[in-house]
Design an enzyme around this catalytic site. Structure first.
Site, PDB file in Angstrom:
ATOM      1  N   GLU A  10      -8.726   0.561  -2.963  1.00 22.82           N
ATOM      2  CA  GLU A  10      -9.561   0.608  -1.759  1.00 22.82           C
ATOM      3  C   GLU A  10     -10.424   1.852  -1.840  1.00 22.82           C
ATOM      4  OE1 GLU A  10      -7.049   0.748   1.623  1.00 22.82           O
ATOM      5  OE2 GLU A  10      -6.341  -1.285   1.383  1.00 22.82           O
ATOM      6  N   THR A  67      -7.230   6.631  10.369  1.00 25.33           N
ATOM      7  CA  THR A  67      -7.073   5.517   9.441  1.00 25.33           C
ATOM      8  C   THR A  67      -8.363   4.695   9.502  1.00 25.33           C
ATOM      9  OG1 THR A  67      -5.688   3.625   8.854  1.00 25.33           O
ATOM     10  CG2 THR A  67      -5.898   4.105  11.203  1.00 25.33           C
ATOM     11  N   THR A  68      -8.443   3.649   8.693  1.00 30.28           N
ATOM     12  CA  THR A  68      -9.678   2.857   8.651  1.00 30.28           C
ATOM     13  C   THR A  68      -9.798   2.078   9.956  1.00 30.28           C
ATOM     14  OG1 THR A  68      -9.268   2.686   6.294  1.00 30.28           O
ATOM     15  CG2 THR A  68     -10.986   1.274   7.184  1.00 30.28           C
ATOM     16  N   HIS A  86      -5.634   3.617  -1.587  1.00 20.76           N
ATOM     17  CA  HIS A  86      -6.954   3.974  -1.048  1.00 20.76           C
ATOM     18  C   HIS A  86      -7.291   5.389  -1.505  1.00 20.76           C
ATOM     19  CE1 HIS A  86      -9.590   4.267   2.871  1.00 20.76           C
ATOM     20  NE2 HIS A  86     -10.260   4.588   1.780  1.00 20.76           N
ATOM     21  N   ARG A 101      -9.421   8.082  -0.882  1.00 19.85           N
ATOM     22  CA  ARG A 101     -10.377   8.525   0.137  1.00 19.85           C
ATOM     23  C   ARG A 101     -11.260   9.642  -0.402  1.00 19.85           C
ATOM     24  NH1 ARG A 101     -10.472   7.928   5.610  1.00 19.85           N
ATOM     25  NH2 ARG A 101      -9.171   6.235   6.363  1.00 19.85           N
ATOM     26  N   GLU A 105     -11.303  -9.284   3.272  1.00 17.51           N
ATOM     27  CA  GLU A 105     -10.016  -8.930   3.876  1.00 17.51           C
ATOM     28  C   GLU A 105     -10.250  -8.750   5.363  1.00 17.51           C
ATOM     29  OE1 GLU A 105      -7.361  -6.389   1.800  1.00 17.51           O
ATOM     30  OE2 GLU A 105      -6.482  -5.589   3.643  1.00 17.51           O
ATOM     31  N   ARG A 162      -7.071  12.765   0.978  1.00 17.12           N
ATOM     32  CA  ARG A 162      -5.985  13.215   1.860  1.00 17.12           C
ATOM     33  C   ARG A 162      -4.626  12.655   1.448  1.00 17.12           C
ATOM     34  NH1 ARG A 162      -7.499  10.048   7.423  1.00 17.12           N
ATOM     35  NH2 ARG A 162      -9.467  11.103   7.051  1.00 17.12           N
ATOM     36  N   HIS A 163      -4.611  11.521   0.728  1.00 18.52           N
ATOM     37  CA  HIS A 163      -3.309  11.043   0.225  1.00 18.52           C
ATOM     38  C   HIS A 163      -3.396  10.773  -1.284  1.00 18.52           C
ATOM     39  CE1 HIS A 163      -5.267   7.340   1.550  1.00 18.52           C
ATOM     40  NE2 HIS A 163      -4.928   7.494   2.820  1.00 18.52           N
ATOM     41  N   ARG A 185       3.357  18.984   1.501  1.00 25.12           N
ATOM     42  CA  ARG A 185       3.969  20.178   0.937  1.00 25.12           C
ATOM     43  C   ARG A 185       3.318  20.651  -0.365  1.00 25.12           C
ATOM     44  NH1 ARG A 185       9.184  21.899   2.288  1.00 25.12           N
ATOM     45  NH2 ARG A 185       9.218  21.973   4.554  1.00 25.12           N
ATOM     46  N   GLY A 230       1.101  -1.302   4.329  1.00 24.17           N
ATOM     47  CA  GLY A 230       1.551  -0.007   3.836  1.00 24.17           C
ATOM     48  C   GLY A 230       2.319   0.829   4.829  1.00 24.17           C
ATOM     49  N   HIS A 231       1.651   1.315   5.851  1.00 25.75           N
ATOM     50  CA  HIS A 231       2.208   2.354   6.719  1.00 25.75           C
ATOM     51  C   HIS A 231       3.574   1.976   7.283  1.00 25.75           C
ATOM     52  CE1 HIS A 231       2.438   4.671  10.566  1.00 25.75           C
ATOM     53  NE2 HIS A 231       2.150   5.642   9.738  1.00 25.75           N
ATOM     54  N   HIS A 261      -3.788  -4.387   7.773  1.00 23.64           N
ATOM     55  CA  HIS A 261      -3.890  -3.175   8.602  1.00 23.64           C
ATOM     56  C   HIS A 261      -2.986  -3.275   9.812  1.00 23.64           C
ATOM     57  CE1 HIS A 261      -5.243   0.554  10.321  1.00 23.64           C
ATOM     58  NE2 HIS A 261      -5.810   0.798   9.158  1.00 23.64           N
ATOM     59  N   GLY A 262      -2.031  -2.359   9.837  1.00 28.06           N
ATOM     60  CA  GLY A 262      -1.158  -2.217  11.002  1.00 28.06           C
ATOM     61  C   GLY A 262      -0.047  -3.244  11.091  1.00 28.06           C
ATOM     62  N   ASP A 322      -0.141   4.510  -0.083  1.00 24.18           N
ATOM     63  CA  ASP A 322      -0.855   5.742   0.304  1.00 24.18           C
ATOM     64  C   ASP A 322       0.051   6.773   0.962  1.00 24.18           C
ATOM     65  OD1 ASP A 322      -3.163   4.478  -0.487  1.00 24.18           O
ATOM     66  OD2 ASP A 322      -3.941   4.170   1.540  1.00 24.18           O
ATOM     67  N   HIS A 323       0.937   6.284   1.840  1.00 21.48           N
ATOM     68  CA  HIS A 323       1.642   7.261   2.680  1.00 21.48           C
ATOM     69  C   HIS A 323       2.844   7.898   1.994  1.00 21.48           C
ATOM     70  CE1 HIS A 323      -1.350   6.791   5.583  1.00 21.48           C
ATOM     71  NE2 HIS A 323      -1.167   5.480   5.623  1.00 21.48           N
ATOM     72  N   ASN A 349       0.849  -1.188   0.000  1.00 20.93           N
ATOM     73  CA  ASN A 349       0.000   0.000   0.000  1.00 20.93           C
ATOM     74  C   ASN A 349       0.893   1.248   0.000  1.00 20.93           C
ATOM     75  OD1 ASN A 349      -1.444   2.277   1.044  1.00 20.93           O
ATOM     76  ND2 ASN A 349      -3.091   0.894   1.647  1.00 20.93           N
TER      77      ASN A 349
HETATM   78  N1  PXP Z   1      -6.022  -3.182   4.120  1.00 23.02           N
HETATM   79  C1  PXP Z   1      -6.988  -2.239   4.143  1.00 23.02           C
HETATM   80  C2  PXP Z   1      -8.365  -2.641   3.720  1.00 23.02           C
HETATM   81  C3  PXP Z   1      -6.703  -0.910   4.505  1.00 23.02           C
HETATM   82  O1  PXP Z   1      -7.684   0.004   4.516  1.00 23.02           O
HETATM   83  C4  PXP Z   1      -5.368  -0.566   4.829  1.00 23.02           C
HETATM   84  C5  PXP Z   1      -5.022   0.850   5.148  1.00 23.02           C
HETATM   85  O2  PXP Z   1      -5.294   1.665   4.065  1.00 23.02           O
HETATM   86  C6  PXP Z   1      -4.396  -1.571   4.775  1.00 23.02           C
HETATM   87  C7  PXP Z   1      -4.742  -2.882   4.443  1.00 23.02           C
HETATM   88  C8  PXP Z   1      -2.948  -1.288   5.071  1.00 23.02           C
HETATM   89  O3  PXP Z   1      -2.806  -0.888   6.399  1.00 23.02           O
HETATM   90  P1  PXP Z   1      -1.401  -0.323   6.893  1.00 23.02           P
HETATM   91  O4  PXP Z   1      -1.134   0.926   6.092  1.00 23.02           O
HETATM   92  O5  PXP Z   1      -1.645  -0.044   8.338  1.00 23.02           O
HETATM   93  O6  PXP Z   1      -0.383  -1.373   6.641  1.00 23.02           O
END
Ligand code: PXP
Length: 253
Positions: free
Chosen positions: A78, A108-109, A51, A53, A159, A57-58, A26, A224-225, A202-203, A17-18, A15
């Site tokens: 997403e 976050t979600t 994602h 959104r 998921e 935001r990203h 910036r 991702g993060h 996630h996480g 996004d970040h 992912n």
């Molecule tokens: N899966 C889903 C459905 C998510 O919404 C996210 C966060 O956008 C992730 C996975 C990835 O989560 P993380 O960025 O915390 O790794």
């Protein structure tokens, strides 16, 4: 190639996004999430996740268009289950669409979709996406009622939300963490028995990924993060390769 066979047994979706979060802080054109996606491809990712959104935001609309044009890997888009997002998905037809709950004020979600409450609406929402060739996934908590509802509304994939498991781990609440892990295991098995493909995310970090990656029914992790943060110190390619190794080790490879 045995190696490829083993890898595909549990795919890694990266992912990005970040990367866009840092860019948008910036208002510059850099760092570019498409460049990150290409690096992820080169580092052995099996897919790219982004994602879009509602508040942008990203990831932006233009990022999605450029990812679709630039990537050889499948894109997992997403998005919230809104009309606007459905039109965007139908225009681009990404490989996969993962429906997530979205609240503007959240960082976050935070939870899974309430599929049960929205069953009729989600069934109508998914049908045209599936007809357009997108694999539709629903982001749900490890809850039997939600998983059974996901099957009924026509999703191909669920998921499982690993956020609670990861938070409990990092807070040192280990008995509760293990109970959540047991729920993830049981619900992965239930979903697979219902004919759903099972993903998780996630996480997840190097510390938490192992027990999740070891769940045999899982076919994909989306991360991702942590990877984007780790990339600050070691670079994105090595961060992804490290995650791939941790997943393979947990899978017995
Ligand atoms: N899966 C889903 C459905 C998510 O919404 C996210 C966060 O956008 C992730 C996975 C990835 O989560 P993380 O960025 O915390 O790794």
């Amino acid at each position: 190639m045995a190696e490829t066979g083993r890898r595909r047994d549990l795919r890694l979706g990266v992912n990005i996004d970040h990367v866009a979060t840092v860019r948008n802080a910036r208002g510059t054109a850099y760092p570019d999430p498409v460049r990150a996606a290409r690096l992820a491809e080169a580092a052995g990712a099996d897919g790219v996740t982004a994602h879009l959104r509602e508040d942008r935001r990203h990831i932006s609309d233009d990022d999605i268009a450029r990812l679709m044009a630039a990537l050889r890997l499948p894109l997992n888009l997403e998005m919230a289950a809104t009309e606007e997002m459905q039109a965007i998905a139908l225009r681009h037809r990404p490989h996969a669409v993962c429906l997530v709950p979205e609240r503007r004020e959240e960082r976050t979600t935070e939870g899974g979709l309430d599929v049960l409450r929205e069953e009729a609406r989600l069934a109508d929402f998914i049908a045209p996406l599936a007809a357009a060739g997108c694999r539709v996934s629903l982001f749900v908590a490890a809850d039997p009622a939600q998983i059974e509802a996901a099957r009924r509304v026509g999703a191909a994939v669920v998921e499982l939300h690993t956020g609670a498991y990861c938070d409990l781990h990092h807070e040192g609440r280990l008995a509760e963490r293990d109970a959540e892990l047991a729920r993830l295991r049981a619900e992965a098995a239930r979903a697979a028995a219902l004919g759903l493909e099972v993903h998780a995310g996630h996480g997840l970090t190097y510390e938490t990924v192992g027990p999740v990656a070891a769940i045999p029914e899982l076919r994909e992790l989306n991360i991702g993060h942590f990877l984007i943060g780790e990339a600050i110190f070691v670079g994105l390619g090595p961060a992804i390769e490290g995650m791939r190794r941790a997943m393979d080790a947990a899978r017995g490879g």
